[in-house]
Motif scaffolding. Structure first.
Motif, PDB file in Angstrom:
ATOM      1  N   ILE A 164       1.165   1.663   1.135  1.00  0.00           N
ATOM      2  CA  ILE A 164       1.458   3.057   1.505  1.00  0.00           C
ATOM      3  C   ILE A 164       0.222   3.941   1.417  1.00  0.00           C
ATOM      4  CG2 ILE A 164       2.690   5.137   0.755  1.00  0.00           C
ATOM      5  CD1 ILE A 164       5.033   3.326  -0.034  1.00  0.00           C
ATOM      6  N   ALA A 165      -0.498   3.866   0.283  1.00  0.00           N
ATOM      7  CA  ALA A 165      -1.558   4.832   0.005  1.00  0.00           C
ATOM      8  C   ALA A 165      -2.916   4.448   0.580  1.00  0.00           C
ATOM      9  CB  ALA A 165      -1.686   5.036  -1.506  1.00  0.00           C
ATOM     10  N   LEU A 166      -3.177   3.140   0.668  1.00  0.00           N
ATOM     11  CA  LEU A 166      -4.507   2.717   1.112  1.00  0.00           C
ATOM     12  C   LEU A 166      -4.520   2.087   2.492  1.00  0.00           C
ATOM     13  CD1 LEU A 166      -5.858   1.122  -2.206  1.00  0.00           C
ATOM     14  CD2 LEU A 166      -6.161   3.463  -1.358  1.00  0.00           C
ATOM     15  N   ASP A 167      -3.399   1.505   2.905  1.00  0.00           N
ATOM     16  CA  ASP A 167      -3.363   0.813   4.190  1.00  0.00           C
ATOM     17  C   ASP A 167      -2.853   1.731   5.296  1.00  0.00           C
ATOM     18  OD1 ASP A 167      -3.246  -0.950   6.262  1.00  0.00           O
ATOM     19  OD2 ASP A 167      -1.917  -2.398   5.310  1.00  0.00           O
ATOM     20  N   VAL A 168      -1.573   2.081   5.271  1.00  0.00           N
ATOM     21  CA  VAL A 168      -0.983   2.857   6.362  1.00  0.00           C
ATOM     22  C   VAL A 168      -1.328   4.341   6.232  1.00  0.00           C
ATOM     23  CG1 VAL A 168       1.137   3.428   7.584  1.00  0.00           C
ATOM     24  CG2 VAL A 168       0.893   1.173   6.524  1.00  0.00           C
ATOM     25  N   GLN A 169      -0.988   4.938   5.088  1.00  0.00           N
ATOM     26  CA  GLN A 169      -1.335   6.316   4.729  1.00  0.00           C
ATOM     27  C   GLN A 169      -0.535   7.394   5.474  1.00  0.00           C
ATOM     28  OE1 GLN A 169      -5.588   6.782   5.112  1.00  0.00           O
ATOM     29  NE2 GLN A 169      -6.014   5.454   3.377  1.00  0.00           N
ATOM     30  N   ILE A 170      -0.062   7.133   6.663  1.00  0.00           N
ATOM     31  CA  ILE A 170       0.644   8.137   7.460  1.00  0.00           C
ATOM     32  C   ILE A 170       2.145   7.999   7.208  1.00  0.00           C
ATOM     33  CG2 ILE A 170       1.066   9.007   9.783  1.00  0.00           C
ATOM     34  CD1 ILE A 170      -1.569   7.627  10.607  1.00  0.00           C
ATOM     35  N   PRO A 171       2.810   9.005   6.635  1.00  0.00           N
ATOM     36  CA  PRO A 171       4.236   8.874   6.291  1.00  0.00           C
ATOM     37  C   PRO A 171       5.123   8.473   7.462  1.00  0.00           C
ATOM     38  CG  PRO A 171       3.300  10.816   5.250  1.00  0.00           C
ATOM     39  CD  PRO A 171       2.250  10.272   6.164  1.00  0.00           C
ATOM     40  N   SER A 172       4.907   9.073   8.630  1.00  0.00           N
ATOM     41  CA  SER A 172       5.749   8.734   9.782  1.00  0.00           C
ATOM     42  C   SER A 172       5.560   7.282  10.203  1.00  0.00           C
ATOM     43  CB  SER A 172       5.430   9.672  10.953  1.00  0.00           C
ATOM     44  OG  SER A 172       4.060   9.558  11.338  1.00  0.00           O
ATOM     45  N   GLN A 173       4.340   6.787  10.092  1.00  0.00           N
ATOM     46  CA  GLN A 173       4.069   5.392  10.444  1.00  0.00           C
ATOM     47  C   GLN A 173       4.697   4.433   9.437  1.00  0.00           C
ATOM     48  OE1 GLN A 173       2.459   4.303  13.296  1.00  0.00           O
ATOM     49  NE2 GLN A 173       3.276   2.329  12.599  1.00  0.00           N
TER      50      GLN A 173
ATOM     51  N   ASP B  94       7.323   1.638  10.486  1.00  0.00           N
ATOM     52  CA  ASP B  94       7.083   0.214  10.209  1.00  0.00           C
ATOM     53  C   ASP B  94       8.267  -0.411   9.481  1.00  0.00           C
ATOM     54  OD1 ASP B  94       4.656   0.241  11.447  1.00  0.00           O
ATOM     55  OD2 ASP B  94       3.458   0.305   9.607  1.00  0.00           O
ATOM     56  N   ILE B  95       8.863   0.322   8.563  1.00  0.00           N
ATOM     57  CA  ILE B  95      10.009  -0.207   7.821  1.00  0.00           C
ATOM     58  C   ILE B  95      11.158  -0.531   8.768  1.00  0.00           C
ATOM     59  CG2 ILE B  95      11.786   0.353   6.115  1.00  0.00           C
ATOM     60  CD1 ILE B  95       9.636   1.981   4.623  1.00  0.00           C
ATOM     61  N   TYR B  96      11.350   0.304   9.772  1.00  0.00           N
ATOM     62  CA  TYR B  96      12.471   0.110  10.700  1.00  0.00           C
ATOM     63  C   TYR B  96      12.139  -0.880  11.822  1.00  0.00           C
ATOM     64  CZ  TYR B  96      15.294   3.848   8.707  1.00  0.00           C
ATOM     65  OH  TYR B  96      16.062   4.615   7.858  1.00  0.00           O
ATOM     66  N   LYS B  97      10.883  -0.911  12.264  1.00  0.00           N
ATOM     67  CA  LYS B  97      10.541  -1.662  13.469  1.00  0.00           C
ATOM     68  C   LYS B  97       9.962  -3.049  13.191  1.00  0.00           C
ATOM     69  CE  LYS B  97       9.647   2.464  16.281  1.00  0.00           C
ATOM     70  NZ  LYS B  97       8.644   3.202  17.082  1.00  0.00           N
ATOM     71  N   ARG B  98       9.419  -3.267  12.010  1.00  0.00           N
ATOM     72  CA  ARG B  98       8.810  -4.568  11.713  1.00  0.00           C
ATOM     73  C   ARG B  98       9.722  -5.335  10.762  1.00  0.00           C
ATOM     74  NH1 ARG B  98       2.257  -3.791  11.190  1.00  0.00           N
ATOM     75  NH2 ARG B  98       1.975  -2.567  13.111  1.00  0.00           N
ATOM     76  N   PRO B  99      10.334  -6.419  11.240  1.00  0.00           N
ATOM     77  CA  PRO B  99      11.338  -7.118  10.425  1.00  0.00           C
ATOM     78  C   PRO B  99      10.807  -7.613   9.080  1.00  0.00           C
ATOM     79  CG  PRO B  99      11.481  -7.810  12.714  1.00  0.00           C
ATOM     80  CD  PRO B  99      10.256  -6.958  12.604  1.00  0.00           C
ATOM     81  N   TYR B 100       9.559  -8.098   9.034  1.00  0.00           N
ATOM     82  CA  TYR B 100       9.058  -8.622   7.765  1.00  0.00           C
ATOM     83  C   TYR B 100       8.893  -7.506   6.736  1.00  0.00           C
ATOM     84  CZ  TYR B 100       4.201  -7.047   8.511  1.00  0.00           C
ATOM     85  OH  TYR B 100       3.065  -6.288   8.675  1.00  0.00           O
ATOM     86  N   ILE B 101       8.574  -6.300   7.198  1.00  0.00           N
ATOM     87  CA  ILE B 101       8.480  -5.162   6.280  1.00  0.00           C
ATOM     88  C   ILE B 101       9.873  -4.727   5.848  1.00  0.00           C
ATOM     89  CG2 ILE B 101       7.755  -2.763   6.038  1.00  0.00           C
ATOM     90  CD1 ILE B 101       5.414  -3.341   7.850  1.00  0.00           C
ATOM     91  N   THR B 102      10.812  -4.725   6.785  1.00  0.00           N
ATOM     92  CA  THR B 102      12.201  -4.371   6.453  1.00  0.00           C
ATOM     93  C   THR B 102      12.753  -5.303   5.383  1.00  0.00           C
ATOM     94  OG1 THR B 102      12.520  -3.654   8.744  1.00  0.00           O
ATOM     95  CG2 THR B 102      14.498  -3.975   7.404  1.00  0.00           C
TER      96      THR B 102
END
Length: 207
Positions: free
Chosen positions: A96-105, A109-117
């Protein structure tokens, strides 16, 4: 084995908690000092996440070791579970803090990428386990505490599936982890334990 059990009873659990701080501290130092390759954030994220899965699997080994080998390490199970949760929280924070950083992204990602979900579902299942892993909660929940902590089984399965999907293909290492999880869960089934006991009794009678 009795000697090992007596030795284990004398070992306190607090060194496990202190020792658990060393790997993430080392990964952070290695990332800052350029020892984790061209993408240190991704490397640190994956290494800490894998470490969380490894410790969670280690906690699942405790009951089979006691049942089939007579090695009693039950006093360390709570510590291993909390350490696994700690590593998974760090894994999530790095993402969250170092990789993606953007809250909307992050939400996308949680909704659209199955492995993250799947990984997020496993993490959510572990939250009530960590939140009730203290003596007052155990006393208050009574028998329900044990039922609640059955959530560790779907959580570790989801963690194994998350690892397989993260590697994007049927690679050997994540499949071995998932297979090991399956074996450990099968060993905990009552029918398997009863069968193992029935086999062991005749062997002892022939001595």
């Amino acid at each position: 084995m009795d000697r090992l059990n007596r030795f284990a009873r004398r070992i306190p659990t607090w060194p496990l908690y202190l020792g658990a701080l060393i790997p993430p501290a080392w990964y952070f130092y290695a990332g800052v000092s350029g020892q984790l390759g061209v993408d240190p954030v991704k490397a640190m994220e994956h290494k800490i996440g894998l470490l969380g899965l490894q410790v969670l699997i280690a906690s699942l080994c405790i009951s089979p070791l006691r049942r089939y080998a007579g090695l009693n390490l039950l006093k360390f199970r709570r510590a291993l579970g909390l350490i696994a949760f700690f590593y998974i929280v760090l894994h999530l924070l790095v993402w969250i803090a170092l990789d993606v950083q953007i809250p909307s992204q992050i939400i996308a990602d949680i909704y659209k990428r199955p492995y993250i979900t799947i990984g997020m579902l496993g993490f959510v299942l572990m939250i009530p386990l960590a939140a009730t892993s203290y003596n007052a909660a155990i006393r208050k929940l009574g028998r329900n505490w044990r039922r609640l902590h059955w959530l560790v089984y779907p959580a570790v399965i989801l963690g194994g599936v998350h690892f397989v999907m993260l590697r994007k293909g049927w690679q050997l290492e994540p499949m071995l982890y998932l297979g090991g999880i399956a074996v450990l869960l099968l060993l905990r089934l009552p029918s398997v334990a009863r069968k193992r006991t029935r086999v062991a009794i005749p062997q002892q009678s022939r001595l």
